[in-house]
Design a protein around this motif. Structure first.
Motif, mmCIF file in Angstrom:
data_model
loop_
_atom_site.group_PDB
_atom_site.id
_atom_site.type_symbol
_atom_site.label_atom_id
_atom_site.label_comp_id
_atom_site.label_asym_id
_atom_site.label_seq_id
_atom_site.Cartn_x
_atom_site.Cartn_y
_atom_site.Cartn_z
ATOM 1 N N GLY A 46 9.160 18.830 16.998
ATOM 2 C CA GLY A 46 8.471 19.494 15.899
ATOM 3 C C GLY A 46 7.101 18.930 15.569
ATOM 4 N N LEU A 47 6.608 18.018 16.365
ATOM 5 C CA LEU A 47 5.300 17.423 16.107
ATOM 6 C C LEU A 47 4.209 18.216 16.826
ATOM 7 C CD1 LEU A 47 6.190 13.654 16.449
ATOM 8 C CD2 LEU A 47 5.895 14.970 14.353
ATOM 9 N N ARG A 48 3.077 18.354 16.167
ATOM 10 C CA ARG A 48 1.933 19.055 16.750
ATOM 11 C C ARG A 48 0.782 18.068 16.910
ATOM 12 N NH1 ARG A 48 5.829 21.206 17.690
ATOM 13 N NH2 ARG A 48 6.485 23.292 17.094
ATOM 14 N N TYR A 49 -0.021 18.292 17.926
ATOM 15 C CA TYR A 49 -1.041 17.320 18.306
ATOM 16 C C TYR A 49 -2.159 18.021 19.053
ATOM 17 C CZ TYR A 49 2.059 18.053 22.218
ATOM 18 O OH TYR A 49 2.841 18.649 23.163
ATOM 19 N N ARG A 50 -3.232 17.313 19.251
ATOM 20 C CA ARG A 50 -4.341 17.768 20.097
ATOM 21 C C ARG A 50 -4.171 17.124 21.466
ATOM 22 N NH1 ARG A 50 -6.646 21.989 17.740
ATOM 23 N NH2 ARG A 50 -7.061 21.591 15.562
ATOM 24 N N VAL A 51 -4.539 17.839 22.496
ATOM 25 C CA VAL A 51 -4.426 17.343 23.869
ATOM 26 C C VAL A 51 -5.820 16.987 24.386
ATOM 27 C CG1 VAL A 51 -3.765 17.965 26.234
ATOM 28 C CG2 VAL A 51 -2.388 18.740 24.312
ATOM 29 N N SER A 52 -5.931 15.831 25.028
ATOM 30 C CA SER A 52 -7.201 15.370 25.613
ATOM 31 C C SER A 52 -8.341 15.506 24.610
ATOM 32 C CB SER A 52 -7.520 16.142 26.889
ATOM 33 O OG SER A 52 -6.580 15.841 27.875
ATOM 34 N N ALA A 53 -8.147 14.902 23.449
ATOM 35 C CA ALA A 53 -9.128 14.999 22.369
ATOM 36 C C ALA A 53 -9.725 13.629 22.064
ATOM 37 C CB ALA A 53 -8.460 15.564 21.123
ATOM 38 N N LYS A 54 -10.906 13.659 21.471
ATOM 39 C CA LYS A 54 -11.564 12.425 21.034
ATOM 40 C C LYS A 54 -11.054 12.076 19.643
ATOM 41 C CE LYS A 54 -15.820 13.402 23.491
ATOM 42 N NZ LYS A 54 -17.259 13.623 23.390
ATOM 43 N N PRO A 55 -10.432 10.917 19.497
ATOM 44 C CA PRO A 55 -9.971 10.538 18.159
ATOM 45 C C PRO A 55 -11.131 10.311 17.186
ATOM 46 C CG PRO A 55 -8.923 9.194 19.845
ATOM 47 C CD PRO A 55 -10.008 9.974 20.510
ATOM 48 N N LEU A 56 -12.215 9.711 17.674
ATOM 49 C CA LEU A 56 -13.392 9.452 16.848
ATOM 50 C C LEU A 56 -14.575 10.242 17.395
ATOM 51 C CD1 LEU A 56 -13.149 5.556 16.476
ATOM 52 C CD2 LEU A 56 -12.457 7.303 14.829
ATOM 53 N N PRO A 57 -15.299 10.924 16.534
ATOM 54 C CA PRO A 57 -16.404 11.765 17.001
ATOM 55 C C PRO A 57 -17.454 11.021 17.826
ATOM 56 C CG PRO A 57 -16.011 12.100 14.661
ATOM 57 C CD PRO A 57 -15.142 10.965 15.086
ATOM 58 N N GLY A 58 -17.821 9.800 17.436
ATOM 59 C CA GLY A 58 -18.880 9.088 18.137
ATOM 60 C C GLY A 58 -18.426 8.300 19.355
#
Length: 151
Positions: A46-58
């Motif tokens: 039941g957990l949702r997440y982003r795949v291959s994403a940058k945790p910090l913008p910079g």
């Protein structure tokens, strides 16, 4: 290009042959089997997440799974590319290049861990050989523990 006798190394390429170049180009940087299995199990919880994403913008680093509200970044590291202490085998050809590349990867991994921790993130790293169910259980527990209170 298919004839080994006439093959010429492209400018800037490290490949020693056309076959080696094709082999290396086929290696995935995302959606690997271990990553996919862990994602499927985490999603089933039941957990949702982003795949291959940058945790910090910079920060020019991508995590395999990112849980933004909980500030949890998950990396599923390949044994060869990240220097697994159990399974890493030194290359037999072009040893200096490949060992150096792995050493840079390991250094970058530690730097990523430090930067994310300083920004308040929890970094979870798993080796590709770890049982996916064990990884999913740990991920779910940490995400739930860090989940912000509703309201």
């Amino acid at each position: 290009m298919n004839d080994p006798e006439t093959w010429e190394r492209p400018a800037g390429s490290w490949a020693s042959s056309a076959a080696r170049r094709r082999n290396m180009q086929a290696i995935r940087s995302r959606d690997t089997q271990p990553e996919w299995l862990i994602r499927r199990l985490v999603h089933a919880r039941g957990l949702r997440y982003r795949v291959s994403a940058k945790p910090l913008p910079g920060l020019r680093r991508t995590a395999d799974l990112v849980f933004r509200p909980s500030k949890v970044a998950v990396f599923v590291d390949g044994c060869y590319w990240h220097g697994c202490p159990e399974h890493y085998v030194r290359p037999k050809t072009n040893e200096g290049y490949w060992s150096g590349k792995v050493a840079v990867n390991v250094t970058r991994d530690r730097d990523t861990d430090t930067r994310l921790a300083e920004a308040g993130w929890l970094v979870l790293r798993f080796w590709e050989h770890e049982p996916p169910e064990d990884c999913a259980v740990r991920i779910a527990a940490e995400v739930e523990r860090r989940r912000p209170a509703p309201g």
